[in-house]
Design a protein around this motif. Structure first.
Motif, mmCIF file in Angstrom:
data_model
loop_
_atom_site.group_PDB
_atom_site.id
_atom_site.type_symbol
_atom_site.label_atom_id
_atom_site.label_comp_id
_atom_site.label_asym_id
_atom_site.label_seq_id
_atom_site.Cartn_x
_atom_site.Cartn_y
_atom_site.Cartn_z
ATOM 1 N N LEU A 37 29.887 18.099 8.569
ATOM 2 C CA LEU A 37 28.772 18.333 9.552
ATOM 3 C C LEU A 37 29.032 17.773 11.531
ATOM 4 O O LEU A 37 28.997 18.151 11.586
ATOM 5 C CB LEU A 37 27.729 17.718 9.341
ATOM 6 N N LEU A 38 30.303 16.671 10.866
ATOM 7 C CA LEU A 38 30.850 15.923 12.150
ATOM 8 C C LEU A 38 31.178 16.807 12.772
ATOM 9 O O LEU A 38 31.176 17.145 13.969
ATOM 10 C CB LEU A 38 31.271 14.800 12.074
ATOM 11 N N TYR A 39 32.351 17.262 11.859
ATOM 12 C CA TYR A 39 33.400 18.830 12.484
ATOM 13 C C TYR A 39 32.517 19.535 13.204
ATOM 14 O O TYR A 39 32.725 20.541 14.137
ATOM 15 C CB TYR A 39 34.298 19.227 11.098
ATOM 16 N N TRP A 40 31.589 20.541 12.366
ATOM 17 C CA TRP A 40 30.791 21.937 13.364
ATOM 18 C C TRP A 40 30.375 21.091 14.364
ATOM 19 O O TRP A 40 29.964 22.091 14.924
ATOM 20 C CB TRP A 40 29.681 22.060 11.498
ATOM 21 N N VAL A 41 29.044 20.000 14.254
ATOM 22 C CA VAL A 41 28.483 19.696 15.444
ATOM 23 C C VAL A 41 29.803 19.587 16.587
ATOM 24 O O VAL A 41 29.194 20.359 17.820
ATOM 25 C CB VAL A 41 28.050 17.930 15.776
ATOM 26 N N TYR A 42 31.056 19.508 16.353
ATOM 27 C CA TYR A 42 31.766 19.525 17.565
ATOM 28 C C TYR A 42 32.452 20.722 17.422
ATOM 29 O O TYR A 42 33.703 20.957 17.964
ATOM 30 C CB TYR A 42 32.172 17.787 17.494
ATOM 31 N N ASP A 43 31.927 21.541 16.834
ATOM 32 C CA ASP A 43 33.239 22.753 16.916
ATOM 33 C C ASP A 43 33.518 23.421 17.923
ATOM 34 O O ASP A 43 34.944 23.511 18.086
ATOM 35 C CB ASP A 43 32.183 24.091 16.215
ATOM 36 N N ASN A 51 38.501 12.404 18.358
ATOM 37 C CA ASN A 51 38.702 10.715 18.873
ATOM 38 C C ASN A 51 37.272 9.948 17.853
ATOM 39 O O ASN A 51 37.740 8.991 17.599
ATOM 40 C CB ASN A 51 37.829 10.474 20.212
ATOM 41 N N ILE A 52 35.902 10.824 17.478
ATOM 42 C CA ILE A 52 34.769 9.660 16.462
ATOM 43 C C ILE A 52 35.283 10.146 15.349
ATOM 44 O O ILE A 52 35.274 9.278 14.542
ATOM 45 C CB ILE A 52 33.822 10.473 16.948
ATOM 46 N N LEU A 122 40.048 20.141 7.842
ATOM 47 C CA LEU A 122 39.234 19.987 9.342
ATOM 48 C C LEU A 122 40.459 19.614 10.044
ATOM 49 O O LEU A 122 39.645 19.878 11.438
ATOM 50 C CB LEU A 122 38.244 19.117 9.570
ATOM 51 N N ASP A 123 41.749 20.027 10.381
ATOM 52 C CA ASP A 123 41.714 19.629 11.595
ATOM 53 C C ASP A 123 42.353 18.175 12.062
ATOM 54 O O ASP A 123 42.985 18.754 13.492
ATOM 55 C CB ASP A 123 42.342 21.269 12.172
ATOM 56 N N LEU A 124 41.742 17.333 11.502
ATOM 57 C CA LEU A 124 42.071 16.148 12.723
ATOM 58 C C LEU A 124 43.705 15.835 12.980
ATOM 59 O O LEU A 124 44.463 15.570 12.684
ATOM 60 C CB LEU A 124 41.892 14.658 11.348
ATOM 61 N N ASP A 125 43.070 15.896 14.542
ATOM 62 C CA ASP A 125 44.765 15.766 14.838
ATOM 63 C C ASP A 125 44.883 13.895 15.335
ATOM 64 O O ASP A 125 44.376 13.348 15.910
ATOM 65 C CB ASP A 125 44.682 15.824 16.373
ATOM 66 N N ILE A 126 46.023 13.713 14.380
ATOM 67 C CA ILE A 126 46.450 12.538 14.868
ATOM 68 C C ILE A 126 47.716 11.629 15.530
ATOM 69 O O ILE A 126 48.786 12.895 14.345
ATOM 70 C CB ILE A 126 46.283 11.850 12.987
ATOM 71 N N THR A 127 47.898 10.848 15.444
ATOM 72 C CA THR A 127 49.699 10.679 15.541
ATOM 73 C C THR A 127 50.157 9.414 14.655
ATOM 74 O O THR A 127 51.376 10.348 14.787
ATOM 75 C CB THR A 127 50.306 10.160 17.321
#
Length: 245
Positions: A37-43, A51-52, A122-127
């Protein structure tokens, strides 16, 4: 504490959970749904999700494990199961560690599923390394388990156990740095946030988000979260008692 007694408690709790699919679903599925849901909110703003999302990857397991553990443990208290167990030659540490191991095993599965979904679904981009995210998520889930075991000693009903959530979880959620940087808060609030374990869970996630290598701050943060979980478990053992003479 004897290993055989501890493992016997762990097996008993796992057998009970196996016959309670709704509770298992709450622990394993709800964090995945919330992350999605968070991913779709910030689509339209993937960077905001990055960041979140990393922070919430640790917060969601803590919240769900707190709720499930506190309610499940209180159910055993009110049904008289703990009363009967405490009348046997079974140490408090055997009970507490046994419960922690049982819920901790589910926490491992929960943290693994949530991390896998965030990174590869969800393709969370992390370093940093995804394995470090998994470590933090697992520690957060174990901390939620410890807090749930602890507060169950002070509730007389399942409804009261849920009522502890605004007192235990919500202040940490507001002050952990998720909504605003902790150093920008009022000095009193910043000082309070500095002693709340969720603050260090969020900081550890942010370290993985921003740095390719393991940093000293990361070790400090995960050490505080792990130490907090051990401390709360010890407090849970100290408050474990029979309710009748």
């Amino acid at each position: 504490m004897k290993i055989s007694r501890t493992l016997a408690t762990t097996r008993r709790v796992l057998r009970q959970l196996r016959h309670d699919p709704r509770t298992v679903a709450l622990m394993l599925v709800v964090p995945l749904v919330l992350l999605s849901l968070l991913y779709w909110v910030y689509d339209a703003s993937p960077r905001t999700f990055d960041n979140i999302g990393a922070s919430l990857l640790g917060i969601f397991p803590m919240i769900t494990m707190f709720l499930v553990t506190s309610i499940a443990t209180l159910r055993e208290r009110t049904s008289g199961t703990l009363e009967r167990l405490l009348s046997m030659p079974l140490g408090k540490a055997d009970l507490i560690v046994g419960y922690a191991l049982a819920f901790g095993l589910l926490a491992i599965v929960q943290a693994g599923l949530a991390t896998a979904l965030a990174i590869w679904g969800l393709d969370l981009d992390i370093t940093g390394s995804p394995w470090l995210l998994l470590v933090v998520a697992l520690l957060d889930a174990l901390l939620g388990t410890a807090l749930g075991l602890f507060v169950s000693a002070f509730a007389a009903s399942e409804f009261q156990a849920v009522q502890f959530m605004p007192a235990i979880i919500f202040p940490q959620l507001l002050l952990c740095g998720l909504l605003a940087p902790r150093d920008s808060m009022q000095p009193v609030l910043e000082a309070i946030s500095n002693v709340l374990p969720m603050s260090y869970a969020v900081d550890a996630m942010n370290e993985v988000l921003r740095h390719p290598d393991v940093t000293g701050d990361f070790f400090r943060d995960v050490g505080i979260v792990a130490g907090s979980a051990v401390l709360v478990l010890a407090l849970g053992a100290a408050t474990l008692r029979r309710r009748t003479a």
